[in-house]
Scaffold this motif. Structure first.
Motif, PDB file in Angstrom:
ATOM      1  N   PHE A   1       0.843  -1.197   0.000  1.00  0.00           N
ATOM      2  CA  PHE A   1       0.000   0.000   0.000  1.00  0.00           C
ATOM      3  C   PHE A   1       0.878   1.247   0.000  1.00  0.00           C
ATOM      4  O   PHE A   1       1.788   1.380   0.813  1.00  0.00           O
ATOM      5  CB  PHE A   1      -0.900   0.019   1.239  1.00  0.00           C
ATOM      6  N   PHE A   2       0.593   2.153  -0.928  1.00  0.00           N
ATOM      7  CA  PHE A   2       1.282   3.440  -0.928  1.00  0.00           C
ATOM      8  C   PHE A   2       0.508   4.457  -1.742  1.00  0.00           C
ATOM      9  O   PHE A   2      -0.289   4.112  -2.609  1.00  0.00           O
ATOM     10  CB  PHE A   2       2.720   3.314  -1.457  1.00  0.00           C
ATOM     11  N   ILE A   3       0.765   5.696  -1.423  1.00  0.00           N
ATOM     12  CA  ILE A   3       0.276   6.826  -2.210  1.00  0.00           C
ATOM     13  C   ILE A   3       1.484   7.386  -2.947  1.00  0.00           C
ATOM     14  O   ILE A   3       2.561   7.552  -2.365  1.00  0.00           O
ATOM     15  CB  ILE A   3      -0.377   7.913  -1.313  1.00  0.00           C
ATOM     16  N   ASP A   4       1.313   7.666  -4.226  1.00  0.00           N
ATOM     17  CA  ASP A   4       2.398   8.195  -5.051  1.00  0.00           C
ATOM     18  C   ASP A   4       2.973   9.467  -4.414  1.00  0.00           C
ATOM     19  O   ASP A   4       2.239  10.273  -3.828  1.00  0.00           O
ATOM     20  CB  ASP A   4       1.861   8.499  -6.447  1.00  0.00           C
ATOM     21  N   LYS A   5       4.272   9.629  -4.568  1.00  0.00           N
ATOM     22  CA  LYS A   5       4.970  10.759  -3.947  1.00  0.00           C
ATOM     23  C   LYS A   5       4.388  12.114  -4.335  1.00  0.00           C
ATOM     24  O   LYS A   5       4.450  13.065  -3.556  1.00  0.00           O
ATOM     25  CB  LYS A   5       6.466  10.707  -4.269  1.00  0.00           C
ATOM     26  N   ARG A   6       3.784  12.225  -5.499  1.00  0.00           N
ATOM     27  CA  ARG A   6       3.195  13.502  -5.939  1.00  0.00           C
ATOM     28  C   ARG A   6       1.916  13.857  -5.201  1.00  0.00           C
ATOM     29  O   ARG A   6       1.480  15.009  -5.230  1.00  0.00           O
ATOM     30  CB  ARG A   6       2.900  13.464  -7.440  1.00  0.00           C
ATOM     31  N   PHE A   7       1.308  12.854  -4.524  1.00  0.00           N
ATOM     32  CA  PHE A   7      -0.011  13.069  -3.923  1.00  0.00           C
ATOM     33  C   PHE A   7      -0.042  12.826  -2.415  1.00  0.00           C
ATOM     34  O   PHE A   7      -1.111  12.811  -1.806  1.00  0.00           O
ATOM     35  CB  PHE A   7      -1.035  12.154  -4.612  1.00  0.00           C
ATOM     36  N   GLN A   8       1.121  12.636  -1.815  1.00  0.00           N
ATOM     37  CA  GLN A   8       1.169  12.379  -0.380  1.00  0.00           C
ATOM     38  C   GLN A   8       0.825  13.631   0.427  1.00  0.00           C
ATOM     39  O   GLN A   8       0.888  14.740  -0.068  1.00  0.00           O
ATOM     40  CB  GLN A   8       2.565  11.865   0.010  1.00  0.00           C
ATOM     41  N   ARG A   9       0.455  13.384   1.685  1.00  0.00           N
ATOM     42  CA  ARG A   9       0.150  14.454   2.657  1.00  0.00           C
ATOM     43  C   ARG A   9      -1.121  15.229   2.304  1.00  0.00           C
ATOM     44  O   ARG A   9      -1.236  16.419   2.591  1.00  0.00           O
ATOM     45  CB  ARG A   9       1.321  15.423   2.802  1.00  0.00           C
ATOM     46  N   ARG A  10      -2.082  14.524   1.683  1.00  0.00           N
ATOM     47  CA  ARG A  10      -3.363  15.153   1.328  1.00  0.00           C
ATOM     48  C   ARG A  10      -4.554  14.397   1.913  1.00  0.00           C
ATOM     49  O   ARG A  10      -5.692  14.668   1.532  1.00  0.00           O
ATOM     50  CB  ARG A  10      -3.515  15.220  -0.196  1.00  0.00           C
ATOM     51  N   GLY A  11      -4.286  13.413   2.762  1.00  0.00           N
ATOM     52  CA  GLY A  11      -5.367  12.617   3.341  1.00  0.00           C
ATOM     53  C   GLY A  11      -5.832  11.467   2.466  1.00  0.00           C
ATOM     54  O   GLY A  11      -6.801  10.779   2.803  1.00  0.00           O
TER      55      GLY A  11
END
Length: 155
Positions: free
Chosen positions: A85-95
């Motif tokens: 599980f991960f969120i792409d580095k361009r979209f992190q820290r947005r909930g």
């Protein structure tokens, strides 16, 4: 929290998934290879331990922003695992990570009626990951799986 949806990875969106990545210092927390989706998609084909492996993209407004694999034994009650599980580095820290976990839990409740526990592992050095999952209601089982602490949530 941002609205997210989940879509299975198919022949139509796998290239988009391969393009996802994390920051260099996060790489070891997601997979031992780059891009992290490559190993995850291979597992969906290989089916380690005979489990069903469903790869999913996490979407926000029709843009794939994250990824995970759901490993499970169909119709089991507790053999459901979240991997890679991960969120792409361009979209992190947005909930988006929290929103994705919420949507995943709802999806499992709706489509895997027997499931009442989801498990995952967290890299031993991933303090942010441990805090993230704990904040979402996962608890440390105080056991190691594949050498990593195992967390679970009852749904």
């Amino acid at each position: 929290m941002s609205q997210v949806t989940l879509k299975k990875i198919t022949s139509e969106n796998w290239r988009e998934a391969i393009g996802l990545s994390v920051n260099v210092e996060q790489q070891k927390f997601v997979a031992a290879v780059t891009p992290p989706v490559a190993i995850a998609l291979a597992k969906a084909y290989i089916r380690p331990d005979g489990k069903t492996v469903d790869p999913y993209g996490v979407y926000q407004q029709n843009i794939m922003v994250g990824f995970f694999n759901l490993h499970y034994t169909p119709d089991s009650k507790e053999d459901y695992w979240l991997f890679h599980f991960f969120i792409d580095k361009r979209f992190q820290r947005r909930g988006l990570g929290s929103a994705a976990i919420d949507v995943l839990i709802k999806h499992i409740k709706d489509t895997h009626l027997f499931c009442h526990r989801i498990r995952l592992t967290v890299h031993p050095e991933n303090d942010a990951g441990k805090k993230f999952y704990t904040r979402l209601g996962f608890t440390d089982e105080n056991i190691l799986t594949y050498g990593e602490p195992t967390y679970s949530i009852y749904i």
